[in-house]
Write an enzyme that holds these catalytic residues in place. Structure first.
Site, mmCIF file in Angstrom:
data_model
loop_
_atom_site.group_PDB
_atom_site.id
_atom_site.type_symbol
_atom_site.label_atom_id
_atom_site.label_comp_id
_atom_site.label_asym_id
_atom_site.label_seq_id
_atom_site.Cartn_x
_atom_site.Cartn_y
_atom_site.Cartn_z
ATOM 1 N N GLY A 84 -0.995 7.573 1.517
ATOM 2 C CA GLY A 84 -1.169 7.550 2.962
ATOM 3 C C GLY A 84 0.075 7.189 3.738
ATOM 4 N N SER B 81 -5.235 -1.245 13.754
ATOM 5 C CA SER B 81 -6.041 -0.033 13.924
ATOM 6 C C SER B 81 -6.515 0.055 15.362
ATOM 7 C CB SER B 81 -7.260 -0.077 12.991
ATOM 8 O OG SER B 81 -8.229 0.896 13.344
ATOM 9 N N TYR C 194 -14.500 -4.577 9.947
ATOM 10 C CA TYR C 194 -13.193 -3.917 9.966
ATOM 11 C C TYR C 194 -12.469 -4.213 11.279
ATOM 12 C CZ TYR C 194 -9.712 -0.152 9.695
ATOM 13 O OH TYR C 194 -8.546 0.580 9.681
ATOM 14 N N GLY D 84 0.822 -1.208 0.000
ATOM 15 C CA GLY D 84 0.000 0.000 0.000
ATOM 16 C C GLY D 84 0.850 1.249 0.000
ATOM 17 N N ALA D 85 1.971 1.221 -0.724
ATOM 18 C CA ALA D 85 2.935 2.320 -0.678
ATOM 19 C C ALA D 85 2.600 3.460 -1.618
ATOM 20 C CB ALA D 85 4.333 1.791 -1.000
ATOM 21 N N ASN D 86 1.462 3.382 -2.295
ATOM 22 C CA ASN D 86 1.126 4.449 -3.239
ATOM 23 C C ASN D 86 0.464 5.647 -2.572
ATOM 24 O OD1 ASN D 86 -1.131 2.313 -3.211
ATOM 25 N ND2 ASN D 86 -2.190 4.130 -3.961
ATOM 26 N N GLY E 187 1.551 4.361 3.988
ATOM 27 C CA GLY E 187 2.471 3.524 3.231
ATOM 28 C C GLY E 187 3.413 4.343 2.376
#
Length: 302
Positions: free
Chosen positions: A20, A146, A172, A16-18, A22
């Site tokens: 936020g 979270s 979640y 998820g490095a694209n 990440g």
């Protein structure tokens, strides 16, 4: 903000490095000298993030590889690719996730989207990359959970929310409690087998990212907008990434540690409180066994 120690010579995967936390983690790890592999689902967004990561220093090392955690075949392909190209992996940062879609969606494998993306995908990825990690001198796995995990519970009779009326926040919470169990049980396994691996967990408090927009916007003609006027205190990604960076890179972080913002929602990263359900080792072990069967993955025999 948390200062990342020198990472020269380390190879790090950030999922998820694209965007936020990440994206911020990838930038700061690269700035500290790591070779960062940005594991992303969208190649265009990945290319944009890569340009920003490479701009952190003149000799920054980073690359983009495609990974869809909601598709176990993609997880295997990603792991196979790394295994073919690397002789070891120093750090895996399980950061990617999805939050509260407006209805029950399914992954490519038929699992409830949050359960599959937030837990099953990272679980399978971790197991598949363990041989590469264990080939490193001081391997680490840092998993993002979270604060909602505090209210989470694991329903072994309906992990995929097929029998109950779907409740997005409860689903979640279950997935994020499972992430914490993943991190802590991996630490337990590593200790029992004499591995040098350090497994940690972190939560970002209330960090403003597209996580609050992407999930709730699924299936809607108009994108749900994040309201900056929230009454709750919150942070931007540079501050919110502090906990996962501490978990992933701090040499003093012990295996099994859990970090979060000092004041719960905001603040500098520090050890976070584990409630009774988070400390339930029996549930963690049972969950690990169930996930091994579901994903057809397991830790190495050695």
């Amino acid at each position: 903000m948390y200062t990342v120690p020198d990472q020269t010579g380390h190879t790090v995967v950030v999922t998820g490095a694209n965007s936020g936390t990440g994206r911020e983690a990838a930038k700061r790890l690269a700035a500290a000298g790591a070779h960062v592999i940005l594991a992303v689902r969208n190649p265009d967004k990945g290319a944009d993030a890569l340009a920003e990561v490479l701009a952190t220093r003149t000799d920054a090392q980073a690359e983009v590889r495609l990974l869809d955690l909601a598709d176990l075949a993609s997880v295997r392909a990603f792991a196979d690719g790394l295994t073919g190209d690397l002789d070891h992996l120093d750090t895996l940062v399980n950061n990617a996730g999805v939050m509260v879609p407006p209805q029950r969606y399914a992954t490519a494998d038929g699992h409830e989207l949050q359960w599959g993306t937030n837990f099953l995908g990272p679980f399978a990825l971790t197991n598949l990359l363990l041989p590469l990690l264990l080939a490193a001198p001081a391997p680490r796995v840092a998993t993002m959970t979270s604060g909602v995990a505090n209210r989470g519970s694991i329903d072994f009779d309906d992990l995929d929310w097929e029998r109950r009326p779907y409740r997005a926040w409860a689903a979640y919470g279950q997935s994020k409690l499972a992430d914490l169990h993943l991190a802590r049980h991996l630490a337990h396994l590593a200790a029992g087998r004499g591995w040098a691996l350090v497994s940690t967990a972190a939560h970002p408090g209330f960090t403003r990212t597209n996580l609050q927009v992407t999930g709730p916007s699924m299936g809607k003609e108009r994108q749900v907008r994040w309201s900056p006027g929230s009454l709750l205190p919150s942070m931007d990604a540079p501050e919110g990434a502090g906990s996962i960076l501490l978990a992933a890179a701090d040499p003093g972080a012990p295996s099994g540690a859990y970090y979060g913002p000092r004041f719960g929602l905001v603040g500098e990263p520090r050890p976070a409180r584990l409630n009774r359900r988070m400390r339930d080792d029996a549930t963690a072990g049972r969950l690990w066994s169930a996930a091994e069967e579901i994903t057809s993955t397991a830790v190495p025999a050695r």
